[in-house]
Scaffold this motif. Structure first.
Motif, short mmCIF file in Angstrom:
data_model
loop_
_atom_site.label_atom_id
_atom_site.label_comp_id
_atom_site.label_asym_id
_atom_site.label_seq_id
_atom_site.Cartn_x
_atom_site.Cartn_y
_atom_site.Cartn_z
N ASN A 196 43.48 38.82 36.81
CA ASN A 196 44.68 38.21 36.25
C ASN A 196 45.30 39.11 35.19
O ASN A 196 44.63 39.95 34.57
CB ASN A 196 44.36 36.83 35.65
CG ASN A 196 43.36 36.90 34.52
OD1 ASN A 196 42.27 37.43 34.67
ND2 ASN A 196 43.73 36.37 33.37
N LEU A 226 36.57 31.79 32.71
CA LEU A 226 36.72 32.84 33.71
C LEU A 226 35.38 33.12 34.38
O LEU A 226 34.32 33.04 33.75
CB LEU A 226 37.27 34.12 33.08
CG LEU A 226 38.69 34.05 32.50
CD1 LEU A 226 39.06 35.38 31.87
CD2 LEU A 226 39.70 33.64 33.56
N GLU A 235 44.79 33.95 37.71
CA GLU A 235 43.37 33.62 37.86
C GLU A 235 43.13 32.41 38.75
O GLU A 235 42.04 32.23 39.29
CB GLU A 235 42.71 33.39 36.49
CG GLU A 235 43.24 32.21 35.71
CD GLU A 235 44.38 32.59 34.79
OE1 GLU A 235 44.68 31.81 33.88
OE2 GLU A 235 44.99 33.66 34.98
#
Length: 299
Positions: free
Chosen positions: A101, A270, A131
């Protein structure tokens, strides 16, 4: 079983997808377009599924994506095996394709490249994608690994947590002084904002949380499709936005930005997803990504 899927046909399918047309694949493989067509048809008959959409450029179907991913994985394993056996001969470096991302690229991910041992002779093909959508590139077999917001592994992939990227709702001081004249949850409904692109609903989600789902952000918005450009647009006073903590903090110290709601932050978890392959190259990249994320992200 692998014996039921002739590798020359699987490689041909990959070439058609990568090159975009049957003619271009034929040129790349040094065969005739008729041979390409026959191999693809034979593979479709063998699997009993349509594998390609005959568009321009050609696109794989969902079943085709499975075989494209297989072809890329087989190619990766072959290169690793040749290198371990000392049979590579070409001395060519290894390409590692990764979807990342934009905010990670702008703040911490590039440090990964410096952590990979130089003697491995890896070079990277980074694909910038939100993402929330990087997993799709893994699923299609376009990339070997991805930084994603999804903890659910793509079929054939492993997943590990990297940490949380924190975002702050910020604006330029002059912009805030002109517009913040009431409760934030009401002001944001009409306040110009900055978004990455038309798929970006990050700011909308923040407003929905403030208003308990009753409203989204203002339709008055600027679309700026780079992380650095996004931050500069907010700092220039064109609108408010959610900016990564690492990018916001220096500008807050300089007085170029102010927080709209001190204490109200948004954390985005993440994850690192990669093909389940016993590949030394991928293993080294995964170690470097994990180390860089540990320094840059919140636990």
């Amino acid at each position: 079983m692998m014996t039921d899927l002739p590798l020359d046909q699987v490689r041909t399918l990959l070439a058609v997808v990568d090159e975009g047309t049957f003619d271009a694949a034929a040129a790349a493989l040094h065969v005739t377009p008729s041979a390409i067509s026959q191999r693809v048809k034979a593979l479709e008959q063998r699997t009993g599924r349509v594998l390609l959409l005959r568009t321009k450029p050609v696109r794989p179907t969902e079943s085709g994506e499975v075989l494209v991913r297989l072809a890329r994985q087989v190619a990766r394993l072959e290169r690793d095996a040749y290198e371990e056996l000392g049979l590579s001969g070409t001395g060519e470096p290894t390409r590692v394709s990764v979807a990342v991302n934009a905010d990670s690229l702008a703040t911490w991910f590039l440090r990964v490249l410096t952590r990979v041992p130089e003697e491995l002779r890896l070079y990277f093909e980074l694909r910038r994608e939100d993402e929330d959508h990087t997993a799709a590139l893994l699923r299609e077999g376009v990339v070997m690994a991805a930084v994603t917001s999804s903890p659910d592994p793509v079929p054939g992939c492993s997943v590990r947590s990297l940490g949380r990227m924190r975002y702050l709702p910020v604006a330029a001081p002059g912009f805030a002084a002109r517009h913040l004249d009431g409760p934030l949850e009401q002001v944001l409904l009409d306040l110009p904002m900055v978004a990455f692109d038309r798929r970006d609903d990050f700011q909308d989600g923040f407003v929905r949380r403030l208003t308990r789902g009753r409203s989204s952000a203002s339709p008055l918005r600027h679309y700026v499709p780079t992380s650095e450009g996004f931050v500069e647009t907010v700092a220039a006073g064109l609108g408010w936005g959610l900016v990564p903590e690492a990018q916001a903090e220096p500008l807050l110290r300089e007085g170029r930005l102010v927080e709209l709601a001190p204490g109200r932050t948004v954390d985005v978890p993440l994850y690192w997803q990669q093909w389940k392959l016993d590949s030394p190259a991928l293993a080294q990249v995964a170690e470097a990504v994990t180390a860089a994320a540990a320094q840059a992200l919140r636990v």
